[in-house]
Design a protein around this motif. Structure first.
Motif, PDB file in Angstrom:
ATOM      1  N   PRO A  90     -12.256   6.579  -6.285  1.00 25.77           N
ATOM      2  CA  PRO A  90     -12.514   7.793  -5.737  1.00 25.77           C
ATOM      3  C   PRO A  90     -11.787   8.077  -4.735  1.00 25.77           C
ATOM      4  CG  PRO A  90     -14.214   6.263  -5.149  1.00 25.77           C
ATOM      5  CD  PRO A  90     -13.159   5.378  -5.893  1.00 25.77           C
ATOM      6  N   GLN A  91     -11.401   9.582  -4.659  1.00 26.22           N
ATOM      7  CA  GLN A  91     -10.493  10.044  -3.797  1.00 26.22           C
ATOM      8  C   GLN A  91     -11.283  10.267  -2.525  1.00 26.22           C
ATOM      9  OE1 GLN A  91      -8.867  13.710  -4.964  1.00 26.22           O
ATOM     10  NE2 GLN A  91      -7.389  14.021  -2.974  1.00 26.22           N
ATOM     11  N   LYS A  92     -10.695   9.638  -1.314  1.00 27.07           N
ATOM     12  CA  LYS A  92     -11.184   9.663  -0.163  1.00 27.07           C
ATOM     13  C   LYS A  92     -11.074  11.376   0.486  1.00 27.07           C
ATOM     14  CE  LYS A  92     -10.849   5.275   2.188  1.00 27.07           C
ATOM     15  NZ  LYS A  92     -10.193   4.509   3.120  1.00 27.07           N
ATOM     16  N   GLU A  93     -12.149  11.624   1.251  1.00 29.30           N
ATOM     17  CA  GLU A  93     -11.952  13.113   1.785  1.00 29.30           C
ATOM     18  C   GLU A  93     -10.949  12.981   2.703  1.00 29.30           C
ATOM     19  OE1 GLU A  93     -15.840  14.671   2.920  1.00 29.30           O
ATOM     20  OE2 GLU A  93     -16.563  13.768   1.413  1.00 29.30           O
ATOM     21  N   SER A  94     -10.241  14.146   3.182  1.00 30.99           N
ATOM     22  CA  SER A  94      -9.353  14.381   4.073  1.00 30.99           C
ATOM     23  C   SER A  94      -9.689  14.128   5.602  1.00 30.99           C
ATOM     24  CB  SER A  94      -8.669  15.660   4.021  1.00 30.99           C
ATOM     25  OG  SER A  94      -9.423  16.575   4.370  1.00 30.99           O
ATOM     26  N   ASN A  95     -11.166  14.123   5.713  1.00 35.77           N
ATOM     27  CA  ASN A  95     -11.651  13.839   7.164  1.00 35.77           C
ATOM     28  C   ASN A  95     -12.231  12.531   7.377  1.00 35.77           C
ATOM     29  OD1 ASN A  95     -13.732  14.016   5.601  1.00 35.77           O
ATOM     30  ND2 ASN A  95     -14.911  15.711   6.698  1.00 35.77           N
ATOM     31  N   GLU A  96     -11.724  11.479   6.588  1.00 31.05           N
ATOM     32  CA  GLU A  96     -12.351   9.932   6.804  1.00 31.05           C
ATOM     33  C   GLU A  96     -11.177   9.057   6.422  1.00 31.05           C
ATOM     34  OE1 GLU A  96     -14.315   8.003   3.304  1.00 31.05           O
ATOM     35  OE2 GLU A  96     -15.016  10.051   2.961  1.00 31.05           O
ATOM     36  N   GLY A  97     -11.509   7.985   7.287  1.00 33.44           N
ATOM     37  CA  GLY A  97     -10.516   7.034   7.206  1.00 33.44           C
ATOM     38  C   GLY A  97      -9.126   7.127   8.158  1.00 33.44           C
ATOM     39  N   LEU A  98      -8.254   6.309   7.857  1.00 34.16           N
ATOM     40  CA  LEU A  98      -6.901   6.462   8.520  1.00 34.16           C
ATOM     41  C   LEU A  98      -6.008   7.878   7.897  1.00 34.16           C
ATOM     42  CD1 LEU A  98      -5.512   2.820   8.543  1.00 34.16           C
ATOM     43  CD2 LEU A  98      -6.583   4.205  10.488  1.00 34.16           C
ATOM     44  N   GLY A  99      -5.464   8.393   8.723  1.00 35.57           N
ATOM     45  CA  GLY A  99      -4.811   9.720   8.342  1.00 35.57           C
ATOM     46  C   GLY A  99      -5.583  10.851   8.246  1.00 35.57           C
ATOM     47  N   SER A 100      -6.853  10.719   8.695  1.00 36.02           N
ATOM     48  CA  SER A 100      -7.768  12.098   8.754  1.00 36.02           C
ATOM     49  C   SER A 100      -7.151  12.987  10.001  1.00 36.02           C
ATOM     50  CB  SER A 100      -9.102  11.700   8.982  1.00 36.02           C
ATOM     51  OG  SER A 100      -9.366  11.184  10.169  1.00 36.02           O
ATOM     52  N   ARG A 101      -7.709  14.087   9.828  1.00 39.32           N
ATOM     53  CA  ARG A 101      -7.389  15.036  11.006  1.00 39.32           C
ATOM     54  C   ARG A 101      -8.526  15.072  11.917  1.00 39.32           C
ATOM     55  NH1 ARG A 101      -5.523  17.487   6.047  1.00 39.32           N
ATOM     56  NH2 ARG A 101      -3.339  17.935   6.031  1.00 39.32           N
ATOM     57  N   ILE A 102      -9.607  14.124  11.796  1.00 44.25           N
ATOM     58  CA  ILE A 102     -10.701  14.032  12.615  1.00 44.25           C
ATOM     59  C   ILE A 102     -10.603  12.821  13.290  1.00 44.25           C
ATOM     60  CG2 ILE A 102     -13.034  14.181  13.088  1.00 44.25           C
ATOM     61  CD1 ILE A 102     -13.283  16.324  10.642  1.00 44.25           C
ATOM     62  N   GLN A 108     -18.760  11.365  10.711  1.00 43.55           N
ATOM     63  CA  GLN A 108     -20.254  11.402  10.401  1.00 43.55           C
ATOM     64  C   GLN A 108     -20.336   9.865  10.266  1.00 43.55           C
ATOM     65  OE1 GLN A 108     -22.056  14.195   9.382  1.00 43.55           O
ATOM     66  NE2 GLN A 108     -23.833  13.003   9.064  1.00 43.55           N
ATOM     67  N   GLY A 109     -21.494   9.444  10.761  1.00 36.90           N
ATOM     68  CA  GLY A 109     -22.118   8.303  10.740  1.00 36.90           C
ATOM     69  C   GLY A 109     -21.451   7.158  11.621  1.00 36.90           C
ATOM     70  N   TRP A 110     -20.182   7.491  12.201  1.00 35.28           N
ATOM     71  CA  TRP A 110     -19.310   6.611  12.877  1.00 35.28           C
ATOM     72  C   TRP A 110     -20.171   6.170  14.280  1.00 35.28           C
ATOM     73  CZ3 TRP A 110     -17.238   5.340  17.491  1.00 35.28           C
ATOM     74  CH2 TRP A 110     -16.266   4.351  17.314  1.00 35.28           C
ATOM     75  N   LEU A 111     -20.702   6.803  14.937  1.00 32.57           N
ATOM     76  CA  LEU A 111     -21.531   6.714  16.020  1.00 32.57           C
ATOM     77  C   LEU A 111     -22.691   5.827  15.783  1.00 32.57           C
ATOM     78  CD1 LEU A 111     -21.223   9.570  18.471  1.00 32.57           C
ATOM     79  CD2 LEU A 111     -20.481   7.443  18.877  1.00 32.57           C
ATOM     80  N   GLU A 112     -23.419   6.243  14.637  1.00 33.63           N
ATOM     81  CA  GLU A 112     -24.644   5.248  14.316  1.00 33.63           C
ATOM     82  C   GLU A 112     -24.296   3.798  14.101  1.00 33.63           C
ATOM     83  OE1 GLU A 112     -23.892   8.301  12.709  1.00 33.63           O
ATOM     84  OE2 GLU A 112     -25.350   9.551  13.941  1.00 33.63           O
ATOM     85  N   LYS A 113     -22.818   3.973  13.386  1.00 34.02           N
ATOM     86  CA  LYS A 113     -22.627   2.285  13.109  1.00 34.02           C
ATOM     87  C   LYS A 113     -22.065   1.490  14.243  1.00 34.02           C
ATOM     88  CE  LYS A 113     -19.658   0.021   9.802  1.00 34.02           C
ATOM     89  NZ  LYS A 113     -18.391   0.320   8.824  1.00 34.02           N
TER      90      LYS A 113
END
Length: 152
Positions: A90-102, A108-113
């Motif tokens: 599955p294609q990663k969204e542009s706003n998640e993982g390495l190389g994201s713009r955020i 989403q969910g990073w702080l909870e984890k």
């Protein structure tokens, strides 16, 4: 067809020569089953002289056809190059993982984890207020017994 079943029926083809076209992929993969769609991503930069990015996707009508294509075409030769054929991911969204713009902590969910508990936060603040007393390392070594610290 659901997104999950579409993904199971799609294969990734990597290591494509720049001479490979959608027609060439159709001709190479049609023996394995009915092809629904072929995608060969173009370069991101419009000034790029290359016709595609060196990989593509073939979506079959049935997931069994995709498995057959993977079993028969992986590590085969196409236009003089060894190609990699595998199940598409599955294609990663542009706003998640390495190389994201955020920033990762804004996702989403990073702080909870990764959030630190209030107890740990207070302990860290107290450590800043009350610095740890460091002893001279030679004195510390003198207090050690053979099997550990000296019994007081």
């Amino acid at each position: 067809m659901t997104e999950a079943s579409r993904l199971k029926a799609t294969v990734y083809i990597g290591g494509l020569d720049h001479a490979v076209t959608e027609k060439a992929l159709t001709d190479a993969f049609i023996p394995f089953g009915e092809i629904v769609n072929i995608t060969i991503p173009k370069p991101d930069l419009p000034s790029s002289l290359e016709p595609h990015r060196g990989f593509g996707y073939v979506e079959f009508e049935a997931s069994s056809d995709a498995k057959e294509a993977i079993d028969n075409m992986d590590q085969s030769e196409l236009f003089g190059r060894i190609i990699k054929v595998a199940a598409a991911k599955p294609q990663k969204e542009s706003n998640e993982g390495l190389g994201s713009r955020i920033a990762v902590w804004e996702q989403q969910g990073w702080l909870e984890k990764h959030a630190v508990s209030e107890e740990d936060r207070l302990a860290a603040q107290q450590a800043k207020i009350r610095p740890i007393q460091s002893e001279d390392s030679i004195e510390t070594l003198g207090k050690l017994d053979v099997a550990g610290p000296a019994q007081v």
